[in-house]
Design a protein around this motif. Structure first.
Motif, PDB file in Angstrom:
ATOM      1  N   HIS A 184       0.834  -1.196   0.000  1.00 16.85           N
ATOM      2  CA  HIS A 184       0.000   0.000   0.000  1.00 16.85           C
ATOM      3  C   HIS A 184       0.875   1.256   0.000  1.00 16.85           C
ATOM      4  N   LEU A 185       0.521   2.184  -0.865  1.00 17.42           N
ATOM      5  CA  LEU A 185       1.215   3.469  -0.944  1.00 17.42           C
ATOM      6  C   LEU A 185       0.286   4.457  -1.640  1.00 17.42           C
ATOM      7  N   PRO A 186      -0.018   5.599  -1.023  1.00 15.66           N
ATOM      8  CA  PRO A 186      -0.840   6.590  -1.716  1.00 15.66           C
ATOM      9  C   PRO A 186      -0.068   7.199  -2.876  1.00 15.66           C
ATOM     10  N   VAL A 187      -0.738   7.346  -3.999  1.00 14.98           N
ATOM     11  CA  VAL A 187      -0.093   7.888  -5.199  1.00 14.98           C
ATOM     12  C   VAL A 187      -1.047   8.825  -5.927  1.00 14.98           C
ATOM     13  N   VAL A 188      -0.466   9.693  -6.730  1.00 15.42           N
ATOM     14  CA  VAL A 188      -1.232  10.465  -7.707  1.00 15.42           C
ATOM     15  C   VAL A 188      -0.892   9.875  -9.065  1.00 15.42           C
ATOM     16  N   TYR A 189      -1.914   9.470  -9.813  1.00 13.91           N
ATOM     17  CA  TYR A 189      -1.675   8.832 -11.103  1.00 13.91           C
ATOM     18  C   TYR A 189      -2.825   9.153 -12.051  1.00 13.91           C
ATOM     19  N   SER A 190      -2.656   8.777 -13.307  1.00 12.12           N
ATOM     20  CA  SER A 190      -3.686   9.023 -14.306  1.00 12.12           C
ATOM     21  C   SER A 190      -3.960   7.750 -15.111  1.00 12.12           C
ATOM     22  N   LYS A 191      -5.225   7.558 -15.459  1.00  7.81           N
ATOM     23  CA  LYS A 191      -5.598   6.440 -16.325  1.00  7.81           C
ATOM     24  C   LYS A 191      -5.508   6.820 -17.803  1.00  7.81           C
ATOM     25  N   GLU A 192      -5.058   8.022 -18.065  1.00  4.56           N
ATOM     26  CA  GLU A 192      -4.915   8.461 -19.458  1.00  4.56           C
ATOM     27  C   GLU A 192      -3.785   7.709 -20.152  1.00  4.56           C
ATOM     28  N   GLU A 193      -4.039   7.211 -21.325  1.00  9.21           N
ATOM     29  CA  GLU A 193      -2.983   6.576 -22.114  1.00  9.21           C
ATOM     30  C   GLU A 193      -1.999   7.648 -22.593  1.00  9.21           C
ATOM     31  N   PRO A 194      -0.697   7.445 -22.390  1.00 11.03           N
ATOM     32  CA  PRO A 194       0.280   8.447 -22.824  1.00 11.03           C
ATOM     33  C   PRO A 194       0.243   8.666 -24.335  1.00 11.03           C
ATOM     34  N   VAL A 195       0.435   9.918 -24.735  1.00  8.40           N
ATOM     35  CA  VAL A 195       0.542  10.245 -26.161  1.00  8.40           C
ATOM     36  C   VAL A 195       1.836   9.648 -26.696  1.00  8.40           C
ATOM     37  N   LYS A 196       1.800   9.045 -27.866  1.00  7.73           N
ATOM     38  CA  LYS A 196       3.009   8.478 -28.469  1.00  7.73           C
ATOM     39  C   LYS A 196       3.782   9.587 -29.182  1.00  7.73           C
ATOM     40  N   THR A 197       5.069   9.687 -28.887  1.00  3.97           N
ATOM     41  CA  THR A 197       5.923  10.690 -29.529  1.00  3.97           C
ATOM     42  C   THR A 197       7.186  10.023 -30.039  1.00  3.97           C
ATOM     43  N   GLU A 198       7.961  10.787 -30.799  1.00  7.17           N
ATOM     44  CA  GLU A 198       9.246  10.284 -31.291  1.00  7.17           C
ATOM     45  C   GLU A 198      10.408  10.857 -30.485  1.00  7.17           C
ATOM     46  N   LEU A 199      10.091  11.531 -29.378  1.00  6.01           N
ATOM     47  CA  LEU A 199      11.143  12.092 -28.528  1.00  6.01           C
ATOM     48  C   LEU A 199      11.849  10.994 -27.754  1.00  6.01           C
ATOM     49  N   SER A 200      13.117  11.233 -27.432  1.00  3.79           N
ATOM     50  CA  SER A 200      13.873  10.264 -26.639  1.00  3.79           C
ATOM     51  C   SER A 200      13.553  10.384 -25.145  1.00  3.79           C
ATOM     52  N   VAL A 201      12.919  11.495 -24.761  1.00  4.53           N
ATOM     53  CA  VAL A 201      12.487  11.709 -23.377  1.00  4.53           C
ATOM     54  C   VAL A 201      10.989  12.007 -23.410  1.00  4.53           C
ATOM     55  N   PRO A 202      10.290  11.813 -22.282  1.00  2.47           N
ATOM     56  CA  PRO A 202       8.858  12.111 -22.285  1.00  2.47           C
ATOM     57  C   PRO A 202       8.595  13.588 -22.580  1.00  2.47           C
ATOM     58  N   GLY A 203       7.582  13.846 -23.390  1.00  2.21           N
ATOM     59  CA  GLY A 203       7.145  15.214 -23.598  1.00  2.21           C
ATOM     60  C   GLY A 203       6.276  15.639 -22.426  1.00  2.21           C
ATOM     61  N   SER A 204       6.053  16.937 -22.301  1.00  3.14           N
ATOM     62  CA  SER A 204       5.246  17.403 -21.179  1.00  3.14           C
ATOM     63  C   SER A 204       4.663  18.773 -21.489  1.00  3.14           C
ATOM     64  N   MET A 205       3.542  19.088 -20.837  1.00  2.00           N
ATOM     65  CA  MET A 205       2.872  20.360 -21.038  1.00  2.00           C
ATOM     66  C   MET A 205       2.886  21.174 -19.748  1.00  2.00           C
ATOM     67  N   SER A 206       2.412  22.401 -19.849  1.00  2.00           N
ATOM     68  CA  SER A 206       2.454  23.295 -18.689  1.00  2.00           C
ATOM     69  C   SER A 206       1.403  22.967 -17.641  1.00  2.00           C
ATOM     70  N   PHE A 207       0.385  22.169 -17.990  1.00  2.42           N
ATOM     71  CA  PHE A 207      -0.754  22.027 -17.090  1.00  2.42           C
ATOM     72  C   PHE A 207      -0.868  20.693 -16.367  1.00  2.42           C
ATOM     73  N   THR A 208      -0.379  19.594 -16.925  1.00  3.34           N
ATOM     74  CA  THR A 208      -0.575  18.307 -16.249  1.00  3.34           C
ATOM     75  C   THR A 208       0.336  18.118 -15.026  1.00  3.34           C
ATOM     76  N   PRO A 209       1.654  18.336 -15.126  1.00  2.00           N
ATOM     77  CA  PRO A 209       2.502  18.146 -13.942  1.00  2.00           C
ATOM     78  C   PRO A 209       2.103  18.988 -12.729  1.00  2.00           C
ATOM     79  N   PRO A 210       1.816  20.298 -12.902  1.00  2.00           N
ATOM     80  CA  PRO A 210       1.450  21.059 -11.704  1.00  2.00           C
ATOM     81  C   PRO A 210       0.147  20.612 -11.067  1.00  2.00           C
ATOM     82  N   VAL A 211      -0.805  20.152 -11.861  1.00  2.00           N
ATOM     83  CA  VAL A 211      -2.050  19.647 -11.272  1.00  2.00           C
ATOM     84  C   VAL A 211      -1.755  18.435 -10.393  1.00  2.00           C
TER      85      VAL A 211
END
Length: 228
Positions: A184-211
């Motif tokens: 057991h461990l409390p977590v913040v997570y999302s059931k959203e399927e990640p967008v597929k990109t061709e970047l070598s690192v995960p892409g990110s937007m201004s609004f999801t991480p701060p939420v």
């Protein structure tokens, strides 16, 4: 009463605010999620905050990280965060650990000094080490799962790691934590399927991480105060 916190006190009361002011929280990782956690904790009235990160602010951080501006590029994240947080509350006590949290460096931090720990680290090895250490020390912990390549912050939620689904990072954490006797461990997570990109690192937007960061903060504050 400190006037800048008057509206906070209006919601939680003077006694609870004093409790927050006496509390101490340690945040691991000062990126898009961690920076938001720190700022929300300080604006809520937490009196002592410890910052753990070895990175410096990079220009690619500007699109999403609160501490990243054209003026802070090249500065240690702990230093940039400290300056920003003290500008919000000059009476804040800031403790800085300029290190990558890993099994070989974990002994440099005495977790027992803190009321709560928040995991905003990207590295699975580090996340597992922190979970084990907090469990051994009896320190409350909440962990952020993946927010990269996601466009729907409204799909983020607080849950127990045992009840997570879809999120690839949560899947790995759930499996590896179970091997270590942690179910057991409390977590913040999302059931959203990640967008597929061709970047070598995960892409990110201004609004999801701060939420995700604000959800983590809300959990910490409510648990320190014993509010459901």
């Amino acid at each position: 009463m400190d006037e800048k916190f008057s509206r906070t006190i209006g919601v939680i009361g003077e006694d609870n605010f004093k409790k927050l002011n006496k509390s101490s929280v340690i945040v691991f990782g000062l990126g898009g999620v961690g920076g938001a956690v720190c700022e929300a904790l300080v604006r809520s009235g937490v009196g002592t905050i410890a910052l753990v990160d070895k990175d410096v602010v990079d220009i690619t951080n500007i699109n999403r990280q609160l501490i990243a501006t054209t003026e802070t590029v090249g500065i240690r994240k702990t230093d940039a965060a400290e300056k920003r947080l003290l500008s919000i509350n000059p009476h804040l006590k800031v403790i800085k650990y300029d290190l990558f949290y890993l099994p070989e460096t974990s002994r440099e931090i005495d977790l027992s000094k803190y009321d709560f720990a928040v995991d905003c680290i990207d590295n699975v090895t580090a996340k597992l080490e922190l979970a084990v250490r907090c469990s051994q020390a009896g320190v409350a912990l909440i962990s952020s799962m993946g927010t990269g390549n996601k466009l729907h912050p409204e799909m983020l939620e607080i849950s127990d790691i045992s009840k997570t689904s879809v999120c690839p990072l949560a899947r790995v954490m759930r499996r590896e934590l179970k091997k270590r006797g942690i179910t057991h461990l409390p977590v913040v997570y999302s059931k959203e399927e990640p967008v597929k990109t061709e970047l070598s690192v995960p892409g990110s937007m201004s609004f999801t991480p701060p939420v995700a960061g604000y959800l983590l903060c809300s959990y910490v504050i409510r648990n320190i105060l014993g509010i459901n």
